[in-house]
Design a protein around this motif. Structure first.
Motif, PDB file in Angstrom:
ATOM      1  N   LEU A 318       0.837  -1.202   0.000  1.00  0.00           N
ATOM      2  CA  LEU A 318       0.000   0.000   0.000  1.00  0.00           C
ATOM      3  C   LEU A 318       0.873   1.253   0.000  1.00  0.00           C
ATOM      4  O   LEU A 318       0.571   2.257  -0.646  1.00  0.00           O
ATOM      5  N   MET A 336      -7.221   7.400  -8.396  1.00  0.00           N
ATOM      6  CA  MET A 336      -8.085   6.229  -8.514  1.00  0.00           C
ATOM      7  C   MET A 336      -7.301   5.037  -9.051  1.00  0.00           C
ATOM      8  O   MET A 336      -7.448   3.909  -8.571  1.00  0.00           O
ATOM      9  N   TYR A 339      -5.147   3.402  -6.160  1.00  0.00           N
ATOM     10  CA  TYR A 339      -5.906   2.713  -5.109  1.00  0.00           C
ATOM     11  C   TYR A 339      -6.685   1.534  -5.662  1.00  0.00           C
ATOM     12  O   TYR A 339      -6.789   0.494  -5.016  1.00  0.00           O
ATOM     13  N   ALA A 342      -4.341  -1.376  -6.105  1.00  0.00           N
ATOM     14  CA  ALA A 342      -4.046  -2.000  -4.807  1.00  0.00           C
ATOM     15  C   ALA A 342      -5.245  -2.808  -4.328  1.00  0.00           C
ATOM     16  O   ALA A 342      -5.106  -3.966  -3.905  1.00  0.00           O
ATOM     17  N   ALA A 343      -6.447  -2.205  -4.435  1.00  0.00           N
ATOM     18  CA  ALA A 343      -7.648  -2.888  -3.977  1.00  0.00           C
ATOM     19  C   ALA A 343      -7.832  -4.189  -4.746  1.00  0.00           C
ATOM     20  O   ALA A 343      -8.172  -5.230  -4.181  1.00  0.00           O
ATOM     21  N   TYR A 346      -5.350  -6.873  -3.448  1.00  0.00           N
ATOM     22  CA  TYR A 346      -5.778  -7.400  -2.141  1.00  0.00           C
ATOM     23  C   TYR A 346      -7.024  -8.258  -2.293  1.00  0.00           C
ATOM     24  O   TYR A 346      -7.158  -9.302  -1.669  1.00  0.00           O
ATOM     25  N   LEU A 347      -7.954  -7.774  -3.149  1.00  0.00           N
ATOM     26  CA  LEU A 347      -9.207  -8.504  -3.337  1.00  0.00           C
ATOM     27  C   LEU A 347      -8.945  -9.902  -3.883  1.00  0.00           C
ATOM     28  O   LEU A 347      -9.499 -10.890  -3.404  1.00  0.00           O
TER      29      LEU A 347
ATOM     30  N   GLU B 127     -18.370  -8.837  -0.103  1.00  0.00           N
ATOM     31  CA  GLU B 127     -17.047  -9.338  -0.485  1.00  0.00           C
ATOM     32  C   GLU B 127     -16.090  -8.190  -0.813  1.00  0.00           C
ATOM     33  O   GLU B 127     -14.917  -8.235  -0.478  1.00  0.00           O
ATOM     34  N   ALA B 128     -16.631  -7.146  -1.487  1.00  0.00           N
ATOM     35  CA  ALA B 128     -15.752  -6.025  -1.837  1.00  0.00           C
ATOM     36  C   ALA B 128     -15.225  -5.351  -0.577  1.00  0.00           C
ATOM     37  O   ALA B 128     -14.095  -4.872  -0.543  1.00  0.00           O
ATOM     38  N   ASN B 131     -12.654  -7.948   1.645  1.00  0.00           N
ATOM     39  CA  ASN B 131     -11.403  -8.445   1.098  1.00  0.00           C
ATOM     40  C   ASN B 131     -10.389  -7.360   0.768  1.00  0.00           C
ATOM     41  O   ASN B 131      -9.360  -7.645   0.169  1.00  0.00           O
ATOM     42  N   VAL B 132     -10.723  -6.134   1.106  1.00  0.00           N
ATOM     43  CA  VAL B 132      -9.778  -5.045   0.851  1.00  0.00           C
ATOM     44  C   VAL B 132      -9.474  -4.389   2.195  1.00  0.00           C
ATOM     45  O   VAL B 132     -10.384  -4.181   2.992  1.00  0.00           O
ATOM     46  N   PRO B 133      -8.187  -4.093   2.476  1.00  0.00           N
ATOM     47  CA  PRO B 133      -7.845  -3.544   3.787  1.00  0.00           C
ATOM     48  C   PRO B 133      -8.573  -2.234   4.081  1.00  0.00           C
ATOM     49  O   PRO B 133      -8.757  -1.407   3.189  1.00  0.00           O
ATOM     50  N   LEU B 136      -6.726   0.976   3.206  1.00  0.00           N
ATOM     51  CA  LEU B 136      -6.801   1.374   1.799  1.00  0.00           C
ATOM     52  C   LEU B 136      -8.097   2.139   1.545  1.00  0.00           C
ATOM     53  O   LEU B 136      -8.093   3.173   0.883  1.00  0.00           O
ATOM     54  N   PHE B 139      -7.859   5.710   2.924  1.00  0.00           N
ATOM     55  CA  PHE B 139      -7.120   6.574   2.003  1.00  0.00           C
ATOM     56  C   PHE B 139      -7.989   6.924   0.799  1.00  0.00           C
ATOM     57  O   PHE B 139      -8.020   8.070   0.343  1.00  0.00           O
ATOM     58  N   LEU B 140      -8.696   5.914   0.285  1.00  0.00           N
ATOM     59  CA  LEU B 140      -9.503   6.118  -0.915  1.00  0.00           C
ATOM     60  C   LEU B 140     -10.641   7.099  -0.651  1.00  0.00           C
ATOM     61  O   LEU B 140     -10.832   8.059  -1.409  1.00  0.00           O
ATOM     62  N   LEU B 144     -11.036  10.681  -2.323  1.00  0.00           N
ATOM     63  CA  LEU B 144     -12.223  11.003  -3.118  1.00  0.00           C
ATOM     64  C   LEU B 144     -12.870  12.284  -2.627  1.00  0.00           C
ATOM     65  O   LEU B 144     -13.255  13.139  -3.418  1.00  0.00           O
TER      66      LEU B 144
END
Lengths: 369, 390
Positions: A318, A336, A339, A342-343, A346-347, B127-128, B131-133, B136, B139-140, B144
């Motif tokens: 990250l 965008m 990130y 990265a997403a 991880y996903l 799930e979205a 499964n994502v930290p 993250l 930050f996103l 945004l």
């Protein structure tokens, strides 16, 4: 007698729902979607939402995407910025690891993935796995750090990116696991002093956020060391993660231990096994098997939690992504893009592990019935 | 008693003696390790001339905290600053718990919907998020809000008088005064009173076997104290509504981007976990329970309220507790996006005073204390809903 399918059906269908009437295949599809006015409204709303997001994603990724040019083109454009990936992909993945040595981390990650793939197959679950992991850890360690066999030495300050995230997770779990098992045994021990020590340790670690333990490791640990002894920053973060992982693993293992009936302990004692023999040969093999699904879930959580080392200044995945985004040429342009990439990574890994955990749960449940 | 030569070794094989030896060794090694570390620390601190103790708490802090719930100015003490951090942590966690629970229940039920599209959407949502930290996402969301939203001048009006812009969310607010606090306290008192009254009525019904309408009495018990307080203290009930001026928004309360990003991140990620908990809780109530309730002639609503929910809650409460706890602990990620929570304020304090050990000790103790409080409360609630076996 209930069979597995009966049970599944009973679980999945609440009685207030009517089964769709048997009609043609067409009716069977449309009935649950548009059978009642409320359902029709819900379905239409869902379809609109799906359509809008699909359209937006397609437009962003394909039709409006900027495929060539530099930062300026991306700034002018409205879509995904592919040149950013072109320019920064290697950096995002491997960070500040020396560019010409990237093949070493790639090879190390390949080895690591192969070892994980072998471990995931239940048929290979025996003692030889330990040997496999011993070899893998040595080989990946040698590849990444170098200094032997003519490989250039790479200091830990340059270990970064996705390999660092994997390393922190894998080493954290590898050392956390035996520590966690010992803690779980200590917590369910009959000796009060040992039990109290284990409870205090586990509950304190679980009661505070990971970030506070990372702070402790990065700020306080140097103060606790005797003069002249300094511990590498990466190692300190790693110790924090191991301790944190051990406390959570201990609770999962304890759950497994509690599920083993007393008779197993008593039978082992009756056969003349002493405590450690009974644990090693009779109780733990069964308890650990029960604890596998929660352990896999803990592993997924820890893979995500390693992102926290960003806060104490280590360059994990990250963090390298964010560094790439803050490159003076690209700053504010590819937010965008960075990130979402990265997403996505991880996903993929977390979802894969999660799917594996569900597979295991099904397999183990069938094994018990 | 006769002692022979081998009694020493025989004693070593006595299980009770061994148990004592093990425990003494374990405790002694922990104590020695502690002493060793402590001596290292005191030596290092003396060498580096770092003060010890908590005296710094009463010194002037001198730094600005951007968002505060209680009055704070840079000339206040470090102690006050840390208190601000604690209230900020609790504030964001409490709202996070509320939103996460509401969203989580809806998504969890949507996962079980007979409508495959709705179930699919809920599945994708869960799930979205799982499964994502979380970091993250924080930050996103922050990026945004700050980069993609319009400036204050062309803020979006989401609802009447609710504005969203790159400097955060502006909402209507009350001009809070002690009269409002009194009314709120009266409302809480009314809640307790209502629970008490309801219990009395139920006990009465069980005793006499006569069904009576309960809700008017309960409603009176709930609302009377706060109505009385409002009449008595006369708080200013007019909302301060944000209005769009030429260059900025006037009136209302401003929620900063850091707070909004943190709250959204915490609430969404916890809601995914809660959705899964709710789903498995409802699935754990077997079909036969529904059928039995229907056979007794209960309506759908009553089946849900009297039969399904009490049993589902029993499965839901323990994991729900741990997901509240982890939301509360995850609020410490605030430091990554600059919301002044307990960790961030302590961190600033540590940097200014150099007293790292005390700073970390304070926030670890506060987290530990609050974690234990939450889990004690939830365990108490759990023991109330748990299966009563006679």
């Amino acid at each position: 007698m209930t069979t597995a399918t009966d049970l599944a059906e009973a679980q999945l269908r609440l009685p207030s729902e009517r089964r769709p009437t048997e009609g043609g295949g067409f009716g069977r599809v449309l009935k649950p979607l548009f059978g009642t006015p409320i359902n029709a409204v819900i379905s239409l709303a869902c379809l609109t939402l799906l359509w809008l997001s699909a359209k937006g994603a397609y437009g962003w990724l394909v039709t409006r995407a900027v495929t060539e040019g530099g930062p300026q083109a991306c700034k002018a454009g409205q879509g995904a910025c592919w040149p950013f990936y072109e320019a920064k992909l290697r950096f995002m993945l491997f960070g500040v690891y020396p560019y010409e040595e990237h093949w070493r981390v790639i090879l190390a990650m390949g080895l690591f993935m192969a070892a994980i793939a072998v471990t995931m197959i239940p048929r290979f679950w025996d003692r030889r796995l330990l040997a496999l992991w011993g070899v893998t850890v040595l080989a990946t360690g040698l590849l990444i750090s170098g200094g032997l066999f003519g490989l250039r030495y790479v200091p830990t300050t340059q270990w970064s990116g996705l390999p660092l995230s994997f390393l922190l997770t894998a080493v954290g779990l590898a050392f956390g696991f035996p520590l966690g098992v010992v803690l779980a045994l200590a917590r369910s021990s009959k000796l009060p002093a040992i039990r109290v020590l284990a409870i205090v340790f586990i509950e304190v670690i679980r009661g505070v956020p990971l970030i506070s333990i990372l702070f402790m490791a990065s700020v306080m640990l140097p103060l606790f060391m005797p003069d002249g002894l300094t511990i590498d920053k990466l190692l300190r973060a790693q110790i924090a993660i191991i301790i944190f992982a051990a406390a959570y693993i201990a609770e999962a293992v304890r759950g497994g231990l509690q599920a083993i009936p007393r008779g197993q302990h008593e039978a082992a004692n009756a056969m003349g096994l002493h405590y450690w023999q009974a644990m090693r040969l009779v109780v733990l093999p069964q308890a650990l098997k029960i604890a596998i699904p929660p352990l896999v879930n803990i592993s997924i959580g820890f893979f995500q939690d390693t992102t926290l080392v960003t806060i104490i200044g280590l360059l994990d995945f990250l963090s390298t992504i964010r560094t790439a985004m803050q490159d003076p040429n690209w700053v504010g342009i590819a937010v965008m893009e960075g990130y979402l990439f990265a997403a996505f990574v991880y996903l993929v890994f977390s979802y894969g592990m999660g799917a594996y955990s569900r597979f295991l749960e099904r397999r183990l449940r069938l094994g018990h019935d | 008693m006769r002692l022979d030569a081998s009694s020493g070794t025989r004693l070593l094989y006595d299980l009770r003696v061994r148990a004592i030896i093990y425990q003494v060794v374990a405790v002694a090694s922990v104590v020695f390790l502690g002493l060793y570390l402590f001596s290292n620390v005191s030596q290092k601190l003396a060498e580096q001339n770092i003060a010890t103790g908590f005296n710094f708490l009463s010194r002037e802090a001198g730094f600005v905290i951007s968002q505060t719930l209680i009055d704070y100015k840079p000339s206040d003490t470090y102690g006050r600053a840390i208190l601000v951090g604690i209230t900020n942590t609790i504030w964001v966690s409490a709202w996070g718990v509320v939103f996460a629970t509401v969203i989580g229940f809806f998504v969890g039920i949507a996962r079980l919907s007979s409508n495959p599209l709705l179930a699919l959407l809920a599945f994708l949502y869960v799930e979205a998020l799982r499964n994502v930290p979380l970091l993250l996402y924080l930050f996103l969301w922050y990026a945004l809000i700050v980069t993609s939203l319009p400036s204050v001048r062309d803020a979006w009006e989401l609802l009447p008088h609710v504005f969203l812009s790159n400097s955060g969310l502006t909402v209507p607010s009350l001009n809070w005064s002690s009269a409002h606090t009194a009314a709120l306290a009266a409302l809480l008192l009314g809640g307790i009173l209502a629970v008490f009254v309801r219990r009395r009525i139920v006990a009465e019904r069980v005793r006499t076997g006569r069904e009576r309408v309960t809700w008017p009495l309960v409603a009176v018990a709930l609302l009377a104290p706060s109505l009385l307080a409002i009449l008595l203290f006369q708080p200013d009930l007019a909302f301060s509504l944000p209005e769009k001026g030429r260059f900025r928004l006037t009136g209302g309360a401003q929620l900063k981007p850091e707070f909004v990003a943190l709250l959204v991140g915490l609430a969404l990620s916890a809601s995914a976990g809660i959705a899964e908990i709710v789903r498995s809780g409802i699935l754990s109530v077997r079909k036969g329970q529904w059928e039995a309730a229907r056979a007794l002639g209960l309506s759908d609503g009553r089946t849900m309220r009297l039969v399904v929910i009490p049993q589902a809650l029993r499965v839901i409460i323990p994991p729900l507790t741990s997901s509240y706890l982890s939301l509360f602990k995850n609020s410490s990620l605030a430091i990554a996006i600059g919301y002044p929570d307990l960790v961030m304020v302590s961190n600033t304090t540590m940097n200014q005073t150099g007293q790292a050990i005390e700073g970390i000790a304070i926030f670890m103790l506060v987290y530990l204390g609050l974690s234990i409080t939450i889990s004690v409360f939830m365990n108490w609630y759990n023991s109330r809903v748990a299966l009563k076996e006679r």
